[in-house]
Motif scaffolding. Structure first.
Motif: not given
Length: 178
Positions: A41-45, A96-98, A121-126
Motif C-alpha cells: 500500500q504505497h500511500d500507507m504512512d 496500490s494507492g488511493d 494501481e488502486m485496489e490490489g493491496a486492499a
C-alpha cells in the motif's frame, strides 16, 4: 468489502484479482502483464508509529501473494503472450494507492523508496490485505494500460474494454485449463 463478502458469505477459497495498472518501471510497457509476487500500500504512512508502508497490526509492508497461484498465473500469462506480437511478462512488486498516478515526479519519488516496484494501481493491496487477514490464497494479475504520467487517462476506457479485458479472460482461461 467484496473480497470479504465472497469469502465469508459464499465460501470462496481462492481469489484471483485482475485489472489494469500503470507502469512504474522503464522496462515495463503498455500491453505487458505483471503478476504480483507481493503488494504494498504505497500511500500507507503511519510514521512515527509504524515504518512507512507497514500495514498496522500485520507487521508487514509487503503482502506476499500465494506462490503456487502466482506461478500458475505466470505460466498462463506466458502461454497467452506467446501468441502476441508484443507484450512481456513481469513478476514482482505492485503498489496500490488511493489516487490515480499521473504525476511523473510523484512516481519517481515512489520508485526511489521502492526500487523494485513494477506497477501502480488502486485496489490490489486492499484485496491482498483481506486475503491475508482471512487466510485465503490469492493472486493478482495486471495488464499495463499506461505509463503513470500525464497521458495516463487518454483512451483508458478503450484500453480496458478492448485490450485488458481480453488479456484477463484469456489468462484466466489458460489458468483454469492447466
Amino acid at each position: 468489502m467484496t473480497a470479504t463478502t465472497l469469502v465469508e458469505k459464499f465460501g470462496v477459497t481462492h481469489i484471483i484479482f485482475t485489472g489494469v495498472a500503470g507502469s512504474a518501471d522503464p522496462g515495463v510497457h503498455v500491453g505487458d502483464i505483471v503478476i504480483a509476487e507481493s503488494l504494498v500500500q504505497h500511500d500507507m504512512d503511519a510514521r512515527p508509529l509504524f515504518p512507512q508502508f507497514e500495514v498496522p497490526l500485520t507487521g508487514l509492508s509487503r503482502l506476499p501473494s500465494d506462490r503456487q497461484m502466482s506461478q500458475k498465473l505466470a505460466a498462463a500469462a506466458r502461454q497467452f503472450l506467446e501468441n502476441k506480437e508484443k507484450g512481456k511478462l513481469h513478476r514482482g512488486l505492485i503498489g496500490s494507492g488511493d489516487q490515480f498516478m499521473s504525476d511523473p515526479a510523484r512516481l519517481r519519488t515512489l520508485k526511489a523508496s521502492l526500487p523494485d516496484l513494477l506497477a501502480v494501481e488502486m485496489e490490489g493491496a486492499a484485496v491482498a490485505q483481506v486475503c491475508f487477514e482471512l487466510g485465503v490464497p490469492f493472486g493478482v494479475i495486471r495488464t499495463i494500460s499506461d505509463n503513470a504520467n500525464e497521458d495516463a487517462a487518454v483512451d483508458f476506457m478503450h484500453f480496458v474494454k478492448h485490450v485488458a479485458s481480453r488479456y484477463a479472460f484469456n489468462v484466466i482461461k489458460n489458468y483454469c485449463q492447466a
